[in-house]
Design an enzyme around this catalytic site. Structure first.
Site, PDB file in Angstrom:
ATOM      1  N   GLU A  24       5.410 -15.711 -11.319  1.00 60.02           N
ATOM      2  CA  GLU A  24       4.814 -14.381 -10.918  1.00 60.02           C
ATOM      3  C   GLU A  24       4.584 -13.510 -11.894  1.00 60.02           C
ATOM      4  O   GLU A  24       3.494 -12.668 -11.624  1.00 60.02           O
ATOM      5  CB  GLU A  24       5.970 -13.929 -10.063  1.00 60.02           C
ATOM      6  CG  GLU A  24       7.092 -13.153 -10.420  1.00 60.02           C
ATOM      7  CD  GLU A  24       8.020 -12.480  -9.337  1.00 60.02           C
ATOM      8  OE1 GLU A  24       7.712 -12.291  -8.306  1.00 60.02           O
ATOM      9  OE2 GLU A  24       9.357 -12.652  -9.600  1.00 60.02           O
TER      10      GLU A  24
ATOM     11  N   CYS B  49       0.862  -1.219  -0.122  1.00 62.65           N
ATOM     12  CA  CYS B  49      -0.031   0.147  -0.076  1.00 62.65           C
ATOM     13  C   CYS B  49       0.656   1.122   0.074  1.00 62.65           C
ATOM     14  O   CYS B  49       1.968   1.272   0.566  1.00 62.65           O
ATOM     15  CB  CYS B  49      -1.056   0.092   1.221  1.00 62.65           C
ATOM     16  SG  CYS B  49      -1.987  -1.363   1.520  1.00 62.65           S
TER      17      CYS B  49
ATOM     18  N   ASN C  52      -1.692   2.170   6.260  1.00 62.26           N
ATOM     19  CA  ASN C  52      -0.910   0.946   5.858  1.00 62.26           C
ATOM     20  C   ASN C  52      -0.622   0.119   6.889  1.00 62.26           C
ATOM     21  O   ASN C  52      -0.352   0.721   8.180  1.00 62.26           O
ATOM     22  CB  ASN C  52       0.513   1.376   5.285  1.00 62.26           C
ATOM     23  CG  ASN C  52       0.459   1.956   3.806  1.00 62.26           C
ATOM     24  OD1 ASN C  52      -0.526   1.919   3.184  1.00 62.26           O
ATOM     25  ND2 ASN C  52       1.656   2.318   3.495  1.00 62.26           N
ATOM     26  N   GLY C  53      -0.472  -1.164   6.876  1.00 61.53           N
ATOM     27  CA  GLY C  53      -0.227  -1.993   7.855  1.00 61.53           C
ATOM     28  C   GLY C  53      -1.500  -3.091   8.236  1.00 61.53           C
ATOM     29  O   GLY C  53      -2.630  -3.053   7.483  1.00 61.53           O
TER      30      GLY C  53
ATOM     31  N   TRP D 102      -3.164  -2.545  -1.367  1.00 65.24           N
ATOM     32  CA  TRP D 102      -3.129  -3.864  -1.699  1.00 65.24           C
ATOM     33  C   TRP D 102      -3.896  -4.606  -0.583  1.00 65.24           C
ATOM     34  O   TRP D 102      -3.579  -4.480   0.649  1.00 65.24           O
ATOM     35  CB  TRP D 102      -1.456  -4.494  -1.706  1.00 65.24           C
ATOM     36  CG  TRP D 102      -1.386  -5.865  -1.936  1.00 65.24           C
ATOM     37  CD1 TRP D 102      -1.100  -6.312  -3.235  1.00 65.24           C
ATOM     38  CD2 TRP D 102      -1.241  -6.937  -0.968  1.00 65.24           C
ATOM     39  NE1 TRP D 102      -0.721  -7.674  -3.015  1.00 65.24           N
ATOM     40  CE2 TRP D 102      -0.786  -7.919  -1.815  1.00 65.24           C
ATOM     41  CE3 TRP D 102      -1.377  -7.098   0.385  1.00 65.24           C
ATOM     42  CZ2 TRP D 102      -0.732  -9.342  -1.248  1.00 65.24           C
ATOM     43  CZ3 TRP D 102      -1.346  -8.322   0.931  1.00 65.24           C
ATOM     44  CH2 TRP D 102      -0.803  -9.323   0.145  1.00 65.24           C
TER      45      TRP D 102
ATOM     46  N   LYS E 249      10.509 -16.243 -11.265  1.00 64.17           N
ATOM     47  CA  LYS E 249      10.250 -15.176 -12.448  1.00 64.17           C
ATOM     48  C   LYS E 249       8.892 -15.711 -13.302  1.00 64.17           C
ATOM     49  O   LYS E 249       8.144 -14.673 -13.469  1.00 64.17           O
ATOM     50  CB  LYS E 249      11.392 -14.995 -13.235  1.00 64.17           C
ATOM     51  CG  LYS E 249      12.451 -14.119 -12.516  1.00 64.17           C
ATOM     52  CD  LYS E 249      12.297 -12.795 -12.262  1.00 64.17           C
ATOM     53  CE  LYS E 249      11.751 -12.581 -10.828  1.00 64.17           C
ATOM     54  NZ  LYS E 249      12.569 -12.381  -9.776  1.00 64.17           N
TER      55      LYS E 249
ATOM     56  N   GLU F 256      15.000 -19.397  -8.762  1.00 63.86           N
ATOM     57  CA  GLU F 256      14.772 -17.817  -9.357  1.00 63.86           C
ATOM     58  C   GLU F 256      14.188 -17.904 -10.830  1.00 63.86           C
ATOM     59  O   GLU F 256      13.239 -17.115 -10.853  1.00 63.86           O
ATOM     60  CB  GLU F 256      16.263 -17.263  -9.193  1.00 63.86           C
ATOM     61  CG  GLU F 256      15.722 -15.662  -9.515  1.00 63.86           C
ATOM     62  CD  GLU F 256      15.105 -15.000  -8.702  1.00 63.86           C
ATOM     63  OE1 GLU F 256      14.443 -15.155  -7.788  1.00 63.86           O
ATOM     64  OE2 GLU F 256      14.660 -13.634  -9.195  1.00 63.86           O
TER      65      GLU F 256
ATOM     66  N   LYS G 217       5.252  -4.740  -4.401  1.00 66.70           N
ATOM     67  CA  LYS G 217       6.483  -4.868  -4.244  1.00 66.70           C
ATOM     68  C   LYS G 217       7.144  -4.670  -3.045  1.00 66.70           C
ATOM     69  O   LYS G 217       8.153  -5.422  -2.942  1.00 66.70           O
ATOM     70  CB  LYS G 217       7.095  -3.430  -5.010  1.00 66.70           C
ATOM     71  CG  LYS G 217       8.790  -3.235  -5.225  1.00 66.70           C
ATOM     72  CD  LYS G 217       9.090  -4.224  -6.272  1.00 66.70           C
ATOM     73  CE  LYS G 217      10.549  -4.299  -6.592  1.00 66.70           C
ATOM     74  NZ  LYS G 217      11.091  -5.149  -7.041  1.00 66.70           N
TER      75      LYS G 217
ATOM     76  N   ARG H  52       3.571  -0.508  -5.065  1.00 67.29           N
ATOM     77  CA  ARG H  52       3.240  -1.145  -3.542  1.00 67.29           C
ATOM     78  C   ARG H  52       2.091  -1.647  -3.478  1.00 67.29           C
ATOM     79  O   ARG H  52       1.909  -2.377  -2.475  1.00 67.29           O
ATOM     80  CB  ARG H  52       3.510   0.151  -2.490  1.00 67.29           C
ATOM     81  CG  ARG H  52       4.790   0.843  -2.526  1.00 67.29           C
ATOM     82  CD  ARG H  52       4.966   1.831  -1.535  1.00 67.29           C
ATOM     83  NE  ARG H  52       4.831   1.199  -0.268  1.00 67.29           N
ATOM     84  CZ  ARG H  52       6.120   1.260   0.509  1.00 67.29           C
ATOM     85  NH1 ARG H  52       7.174   1.576   0.096  1.00 67.29           N
ATOM     86  NH2 ARG H  52       5.644   0.690   1.758  1.00 67.29           N
TER      87      ARG H  52
ATOM     88  N   HIS I 108      13.664 -38.026  -8.100  1.00 72.43           N
ATOM     89  CA  HIS I 108      12.821 -38.527  -6.542  1.00 72.43           C
ATOM     90  C   HIS I 108      11.363 -38.030  -6.752  1.00 72.43           C
ATOM     91  O   HIS I 108      10.727 -37.959  -5.623  1.00 72.43           O
ATOM     92  CB  HIS I 108      13.570 -37.931  -5.579  1.00 72.43           C
ATOM     93  CG  HIS I 108      15.095 -38.348  -5.467  1.00 72.43           C
ATOM     94  ND1 HIS I 108      15.220 -39.775  -5.003  1.00 72.43           N
ATOM     95  CD2 HIS I 108      16.163 -37.913  -5.917  1.00 72.43           C
ATOM     96  CE1 HIS I 108      16.594 -39.908  -5.190  1.00 72.43           C
ATOM     97  NE2 HIS I 108      17.371 -38.811  -5.778  1.00 72.43           N
TER      98      HIS I 108
HETATM   99  C1  F6R Z   1      10.199 -11.643  -6.825  1.00 77.11           C
HETATM  100  C2  F6R Z   1      10.241 -10.777  -5.417  1.00 77.11           C
HETATM  101  C3  F6R Z   1       9.828 -10.899  -4.105  1.00 77.11           C
HETATM  102  C4  F6R Z   1      10.703 -10.415  -3.308  1.00 77.11           C
HETATM  103  C5  F6R Z   1      10.335 -10.545  -1.814  1.00 77.11           C
HETATM  104  C6  F6R Z   1      11.447  -9.993  -0.774  1.00 77.11           C
HETATM  105  O1  F6R Z   1      10.595 -11.184  -7.804  1.00 77.11           O
HETATM  106  O2  F6R Z   1      10.298  -9.586  -5.905  1.00 77.11           O
HETATM  107  O3  F6R Z   1       9.976 -12.474  -3.924  1.00 77.11           O
HETATM  108  O4  F6R Z   1      12.191 -10.747  -3.415  1.00 77.11           O
HETATM  109  O5  F6R Z   1       9.085 -10.163  -1.575  1.00 77.11           O
HETATM  110  O6  F6R Z   1      11.362  -8.467  -0.798  1.00 77.11           O
HETATM  111  P1  F6R Z   1      12.625  -7.767  -0.510  1.00 77.11           P
HETATM  112  O7  F6R Z   1      13.977  -8.253  -1.324  1.00 77.11           O
HETATM  113  O8  F6R Z   1      12.268  -6.238  -0.816  1.00 77.11           O
HETATM  114  O9  F6R Z   1      12.799  -8.079   0.903  1.00 77.11           O
END
Ligand code: F6R
Length: 620
Positions: free
Chosen positions: A500, A2, A101-102, A75, A497, A493, A615, A27, A516
């Site tokens: 998501e 948010c 927020n929160g 969010w 990617k 990773e 984010k 956010r 396995h």
């Molecule tokens: C994936 C992604 C998330 C963040 C995770 C941690 O692309 O961006 O998995 O890596 O939410 O976020 P940070 O690094 O900001 O603590």
């Protein structure tokens, strides 16, 4: 999670609020709203169940004026993404308007109490409870018939937040006071921007760029009483405190698309530069080591480290996994990698010579912050590997290393990941050189590190080929990503990617784990992406690749040399430049990022704002 903005001054609040919400949209982006107030008028509110662009369109039809205003992009946590649940929320017949927020953990008991007192709720949110609670406390502070005073609002805020359990960043307007804005923080970041006859509030610094360079980071349990020409900061336990006005870092510069179609693509292409920035000033060739200014440990303490815990979430947790291999291999220190969300509730037996690194792009991830706090409480030295300067984790850790990657706006992390790996490689070198690693080995590692920006630049040359490959597989419903040793986390990773941003189900595994269980998933419709560069496990991964081909699964292979064996077996081959194995995850991630990006585009997905995500994850 948010975004919050607030403005008080002599100009119209709306332009700042809207541009701020646009910059904060990463956010959270499921609904948005603003409220404004001007002298002798009522509070006006516009909210939409949709994105900031839709709010902007709504405001074209119904402009809102006033030199005081707040805004929010949401969010959803409590209640769906509807107009009613969007912020700002009104409390006590619109005496109070706020954005939050929160998460308020005790909102249900507060709500029943307020309902008992006759307050009516129009949303399912925990935030509306705070709005009514502040209104109720205001009524109590004012008493019967007293002239309303600013101090009543301050008292009401303090009384209300004293009753909240959970986390909040709040900006609050009071109908009777069009020249007053109050902000309060506990666990959810807020920054106040100091202007001339105008002041700003935001949940991070991005909305402030171009408006002011003077900022105050509010700390937990502080409230800011903001008037157009003055700001007072009060702390729950210490009363009035002198605000620490800092200068907005140049790293917070406005992040624009600069001609790219998406932030994610721009950030992928920025990696040669962001890696260079992570390396800058940190290589010490004379001593064949790396150097860091902010670890806040003596050389003796550093030599005495017996164990390292690396923690983080999501992509940052994947970086931690690579860090595990790096530190164990180069420095021979035992490493444990923990999901921050698990570490915060575990009680691992940890001795005193353990340091804990929290890895985080945003520096605001609730679980990482809580895990570091818990480790700190137990007496361990906590360090942050973090991108956002001045973020909560950067401020609370005992020391740390900044990534200097610049703002990462695309929700899917790309350049922060490769910068984290660059920093972890230097850290492993540094720890290694304090122990057994030879001068020659150190020099060799430095040579490889210094080559990285140019190697990554070269790797980006695979984009066209990756685009063609993406077209072949964009309709698949499942993907497997497989690699070993350093490239096991690369596989994780790559899978993250893809899932998501394209919503395709993808699993990453150490290649040998396949047999396995996951091998049952292999069929002609399930592509497997193998990361199979030269190195100690090359032959092993090749065998795993053969096992998949033997079962009719299509294979996309990432190789770092002309490889007739792989070329014969794989359906598609992507070439990356050669680099020593400990840096391969950085280089091999580039085609994986591009593959997800291209597939997501072909499937019509919103690459920068994938569904359900945000984010910075500031809720548990
Ligand atoms: C994936 C992604 C998330 C963040 C995770 C941690 O692309 O961006 O998995 O890596 O939410 O976020 P940070 O690094 O900001 O603590």
């Amino acid at each position: 999670m948010c975004g919050i903005v607030g403005y008080i001054g002599s100009k119209d609040a709306c332009p700042f609020l809207l541009s701020g919400l646009q910059r904060l949209e990463y956010r959270g982006y499921d609904s948005a709203g603003i409220a404004t107030l001007r002298q002798s008028d009522n509070i006006r509110v516009t909210k939409v169940a949709g994105r900031v662009a839709e709010l902007d369109a709504a405001l074209q039809h119904k402009p809102m004026a006033g030199p005081l205003g707040i805004g929010h992009t949401r969010w959803a946590t409590h209640g769906a993404a509807t107009q009613d649940n969007a912020h700002p929320h009104l409390g006590g017949s619109a005496a109070v308007t706020l954005a939050h927020n929160g998460v308020i953990e005790n909102y249900e008991s507060l709500k029943s109490e307020l309902v008992g007192k006759g307050y009516q709720f129009v949303s399912q949110t925990d935030s509306e409870v705070v709005a009514h609670l502040v209104a109720e406390c205001l009524k109590e502070a004012q008493g019967d018939g007293a002239e309303p005073e600013v101090q009543h609002c301050v008292d009401a805020m303090q009384a209300a937040i004293a009753r909240l359990r959970g986390t909040y960043g709040l900006v609050v307007m009071f109908r009777e006071f069009p020249d007053l804005l109050i902000a309060a923080r506990c666990g959810s970041p807020l920054v106040v921007g100091v202007g001339k006859q105008e002041q700003f509030v935001a949940s991070d610094t991005s909305p402030l760029v171009g408006f002011t360079e003077r900022i105050i980071y509010l700390a937990d349990h502080q409230i800011a009483v903001i008037r157009p020409d003055n700001i007072q900061v009060l702390h729950r336990d210490h009363g009035r405190v002198r605000p620490d006005i800092q200068t907005l870092s140049s790293q917070s510069q406005d992040a624009s698309l600069e001609g790219y179609e998406h932030y994610m693509l721009k950030e992928i292409y920025e990696q040669p530069q962001s890696i260079q920035n992570a390396l800058r000033g940190r290589i010490d060739r004379d001593n064949a080591t790396a150097k860091f200014g902010g670890l806040n440990l003596t050389t003796q303490q550093l030599r005495g480290i017996q164990r390292v815990i690396l923690t983080g979430c999501g992509t940052s947790w994947h970086s931690a996994l690579v860090g595990d291999y790096l530190i164990e291999e180069l420095a021979r220190i035992p490493v444990e990698v923990e999901y921050a969300s698990e570490l915060r509730y575990r009680n691992p037996p940890v001795d005193h010579d353990t340091v804990v690194f929290g890895i985080t792009q945003s520096g605001e991830t609730a679980d990482t912050l809580a895990a570091l706090r818990e480790m700190k409480r137990k007496g361990h030295h906590t360090l942050a590997i973090c991108n956002v300067i001045g973020s909560s984790i950067a401020q609370e850790a005992d020391g740390g290393i900044y990534l200097h990657a610049g703002p990462e706006i695309g929700v899917a992390s790309t350049k922060a990941f490769t910068s984290q790996l660059t920093v972890l490689s230097m850290l492993a070198l540094y720890f290694g050189r304090l122990r057994h690693l030879s001068f020659e080995a150190g020099q060799r590692i430095i040579t490889q590190l210094e080559l990285l920006p140019q190697v990554v630049e070269q790797t980006l040359g695979c984009h066209k080929q990756v685009r063609e490959i993406a077209a072949k597989y964009a309709d698949a419903s499942n993907f497997l990503y497989l690699g070993r040793k350093f490239n096991f986390p690369t596989a994780l990773e790559g899978a993250l990617k893809l899932k998501e941003i394209s919503y395709i189900h993808a699993e990453g595994y150490p290649a040998a784990e396949m047999k396995h269980g996951p091998i049952a998933l292999v069929d002609e419709n399930t592509p497997s992406v193998f990361i199979v560069p030269q190195g100690t496990v090359y032959e092993k991964v090749l065998s795993n690749l053969q096992e998949v081909k033997a079962r009719g699964g299509p294979v996309i292979a990432i190789v770092d040399h002309e490889d007739p064996q792989v070329t014969k077996l794989a359906d598609d081959v992507i070439h990356i430049p050669e680099i020593e194995d400990f840096l391969q995850p950085i280089v091999a991630s580039i085609p994986l990022q591009l593959l997800s990006y291209e597939i997501a585009l072909l499937r019509g997905c919103d690459v920068d704002k994938p569904r359900n995500l945000a984010k910075s994850v500031t809720v548990e």
